[in-house]
Design an enzyme around this catalytic site. Structure first.
Site, PDB file in Angstrom:
ATOM      1  N   LYS A   1      15.124  37.250   6.133  1.00 20.10           N
ATOM      2  CA  LYS A   1      15.727  38.169   5.155  1.00 20.10           C
ATOM      3  C   LYS A   1      14.646  39.084   4.582  1.00 20.10           C
ATOM      4  CE  LYS A   1      15.299  34.666   1.511  1.00 20.10           C
ATOM      5  NZ  LYS A   1      16.033  33.666   0.706  1.00 20.10           N
TER       6      LYS A   1
ATOM      7  N   ARG B   1      24.363  28.893  -8.056  1.00 21.61           N
ATOM      8  CA  ARG B   1      24.281  30.288  -7.584  1.00 21.61           C
ATOM      9  C   ARG B   1      25.539  30.612  -6.786  1.00 21.61           C
ATOM     10  NH1 ARG B   1      18.945  32.218  -4.230  1.00 21.61           N
ATOM     11  NH2 ARG B   1      19.740  30.736  -2.695  1.00 21.61           N
TER      12      ARG B   1
ATOM     13  N   HIS C   1      21.320  24.484  -1.317  1.00 24.35           N
ATOM     14  CA  HIS C   1      19.987  25.013  -1.601  1.00 24.35           C
ATOM     15  C   HIS C   1      19.407  24.302  -2.821  1.00 24.35           C
ATOM     16  CE1 HIS C   1      16.859  27.886  -0.866  1.00 24.35           C
ATOM     17  NE2 HIS C   1      16.909  28.375  -2.081  1.00 24.35           N
TER      18      HIS C   1
ATOM     19  N   ARG D   1      15.344  25.429   7.262  1.00 24.65           N
ATOM     20  CA  ARG D   1      15.369  26.879   6.992  1.00 24.65           C
ATOM     21  C   ARG D   1      14.059  27.352   6.343  1.00 24.65           C
ATOM     22  NH1 ARG D   1      20.092  25.248   3.946  1.00 24.65           N
ATOM     23  NH2 ARG D   1      19.183  26.173   2.078  1.00 24.65           N
TER      24      ARG D   1
ATOM     25  N   TYR E   1      -4.322  55.712 -17.512  1.00 27.08           N
ATOM     26  CA  TYR E   1      -3.263  55.865 -18.523  1.00 27.08           C
ATOM     27  C   TYR E   1      -3.501  54.920 -19.694  1.00 27.08           C
ATOM     28  CZ  TYR E   1      -0.328  58.523 -15.282  1.00 27.08           C
ATOM     29  OH  TYR E   1       0.171  59.469 -14.446  1.00 27.08           O
TER      30      TYR E   1
ATOM     31  N   CYS F   1      -1.728  52.930 -11.549  1.00 26.34           N
ATOM     32  CA  CYS F   1      -0.802  54.071 -11.624  1.00 26.34           C
ATOM     33  C   CYS F   1       0.272  53.906 -10.538  1.00 26.34           C
ATOM     34  CB  CYS F   1      -1.536  55.380 -11.384  1.00 26.34           C
ATOM     35  SG  CYS F   1      -3.064  55.582 -12.305  1.00 26.34           S
TER      36      CYS F   1
ATOM     37  N   ASP G   1       0.572  55.591  -7.763  1.00 30.20           N
ATOM     38  CA  ASP G   1       0.063  55.738  -6.400  1.00 30.20           C
ATOM     39  C   ASP G   1      -1.440  55.502  -6.258  1.00 30.20           C
ATOM     40  OD1 ASP G   1       2.698  57.113  -5.791  1.00 30.20           O
ATOM     41  OD2 ASP G   1       1.775  58.532  -7.173  1.00 30.20           O
TER      42      ASP G   1
HETATM   43  C1  LIG Z   1      15.486  32.418   0.926  1.00 25.44           C
HETATM   44  C2  LIG Z   1      16.201  31.193   1.296  1.00 25.44           C
HETATM   45  C3  LIG Z   1      15.571  30.211   2.088  1.00 25.44           C
HETATM   46  C4  LIG Z   1      14.096  30.247   2.414  1.00 25.44           C
HETATM   47  O1  LIG Z   1      13.383  29.864   1.248  1.00 25.44           O
HETATM   48  P1  LIG Z   1      11.792  29.641   1.245  1.00 25.44           P
HETATM   49  O2  LIG Z   1      11.521  28.995  -0.062  1.00 25.44           O
HETATM   50  O3  LIG Z   1      11.164  30.974   1.375  1.00 25.44           O
HETATM   51  O4  LIG Z   1      11.509  28.755   2.406  1.00 25.44           O
HETATM   52  C5  LIG Z   1      16.337  29.147   2.536  1.00 25.44           C
HETATM   53  N1  LIG Z   1      17.646  29.043   2.188  1.00 25.44           N
HETATM   54  C6  LIG Z   1      18.265  29.940   1.404  1.00 25.44           C
HETATM   55  C7  LIG Z   1      19.702  29.757   1.054  1.00 25.44           C
HETATM   56  C8  LIG Z   1      17.568  31.038   0.910  1.00 25.44           C
HETATM   57  O5  LIG Z   1      18.188  31.916   0.111  1.00 25.44           O
END
Ligand SMILES: *Cc1c(COP(=O)(O)O)cnc(C)c1O
Length: 366
Positions: free
Chosen positions: A35, A133, A162, A216, A260, A307, A309
């Site tokens: 992602k 979530r 998750h 994952r 700045y 800044c 850039d």
């Molecule tokens: C982003 C995400 C992951 C990967 O998480 P990491 O902590 O980067 O390994 C796995 N599962 C879900 C649902 C996520 O949103």
């Protein structure tokens, strides 16, 4: 040649993918979380190597990201992690993506889209075990399962949850989430090819119970450890480095302010160099008066505010316009890691890696 450049070391990426693959038992499949353009590393390049290293699939946050991977020619399973809107469903069906579902989505609308396309759409059930979530709560799984089974154009490919705190030292809350996931699983028909997944990077490293049959990994593909309080660590290599060049050198006289707001005032005559990267490139403004860069193998502190850039660093008399400045990575015997940058910016590697979008990238495999 661009004045600033991100180098993606594909050999390091491949190394990390191997280390993760070898850390897990053979029966556990692994997908690559790519992602947000593979956390800023290039989703197409990262997924190509993952598939070469025996990873079974990709995961993306959104339907559009899955569509981009299909357009790049990938035919592997692509799991979507975030709930889409009904408007996204025609593309999801057409691109053959595995879409998450819970009891807040309009399953009848999904069924109608799949039926109209004359396709059976793969879905995976998001279970909320404590992250709060997305996902169906374990007690609501039986009714939800029954509803899903009544829809002939939706195929239940698997389920995932998750963990919110798998990267903490104390694992009790993560293990309690896995208990709730077990409760949810007890209400599902688990066939041999049914996908069950709960391990993010931290789960992969520290919580074998979370491995199920699909892991994952995200952040650990790209080198950082999930946190600095992990029980175990894997021998990972940093994949991204960020380099720029000095465009200007000058003397800042005693008593003069720089940048700045004039937040840094020289207490003696000193040399400063200007580096043409700023917060619009994703180099966080929180690094103002805190970060460091490497020039000629030496650490040079940032003076004044970052800044949009450009920013300035204090340098010695040797530094000249055109000299290389390393913001993330190695130069000579010194190294500035993404972890160091994040600690100073008060954030996590994920955020800075994803943010560096404006800087041109090159991919190298050694
Ligand atoms: C982003 C995400 C992951 C990967 O998480 P990491 O902590 O980067 O390994 C796995 N599962 C879900 C649902 C996520 O949103």
């Amino acid at each position: 040649m661009p004045v600033s450049e991100i180098k993606i070391n594909l050999s390091a990426l491949r190394h990390n993918m191997r280390v993760i693959r070898q850390h897990l038992p053979k029966e556990v499949n692994v997908l690559a979380v790519v992602k947000a353009n593979a956390y800023g590393h290039g989703a197409v390049q990262a997924l190509r190597i993952a598939l070469e290293e025996g990873y079974c699939a990709a995961a993306v946050a959104r339907v559009e990201e899955g569509q981009e991977l299909r357009e790049a020619g990938f035919t592997c399973p692509i799991y979507v992690l975030g709930l889409p809107l009904p408007e996204d469903m025609p593309v999801a069906v057409n691109e053959n993506l595995v879409v998450p579902v819970d009891d807040t989505v309009d399953l009848d609308a999904y069924e109608a889209v799949a039926a109209a396309a004359g396709r059976v759409m793969d879905v995976w059930i998001a279970v909320d075990t404590g992250m709060n979530r997305i996902g169906v709560h374990p007690a609501d799984v039986p009714a939800f399962w029954e509803k899903l089974e009544s829809l002939p154009h939706l195929h239940i490919r698997g389920t995932f949850t998750h963990m919110a705190t798998a990267d903490h030292k104390e694992k009790d809350a993560a293990l309690a989430q896995l208990d709730r996931f077990d409760e949810a699983l007890s209400h599902m028909k688990i066939t041999e090819d049914f996908v069950v997944s709960s391990a993010n990077s931290a789960g992969i490293i520290d919580i074998p119970r979370s491995w199920h049959n699909l892991a994952r990994p995200g952040i650990i593909l790209y080198g950082p450890q999930p946190s600095d309080v992990m029980t175990h660590t894997l021998p990972l290599q940093y994949v991204m480095s960020l380099t720029s060049h000095v465009t200007h050198v000058q003397t800042l006289h005693k008593g003069e302010a720089i940048g700045y707001g004039g937040t840094f005032v020289a207490d003696h005559d000193m040399k400063t160099a200007t580096i043409p990267i700023g917060y619009a490139d994703g180099y966080h403004r929180a690094l103002s008066n805190k970060g460091e860069v490497l020039i000629n193998g030496k650490r040079c502190p940032i003076v004044g505010r970052i800044c949009m850039d450009q920013f300035m660093v204090a340098v010695d008399d040797e530094v000249r316009p055109g000299d290389e400045a390393v913001l993330i990575g190695k130069q000579g015997d010194e190294e500035i890691t993404i972890d160091e940058v994040c600690a100073k910016a008060g954030t996590i590697p994920h955020e800075i890696l994803c943010d560096l979008k404006r800087v041109p990238k090159v991919w190298v495999e050694e």
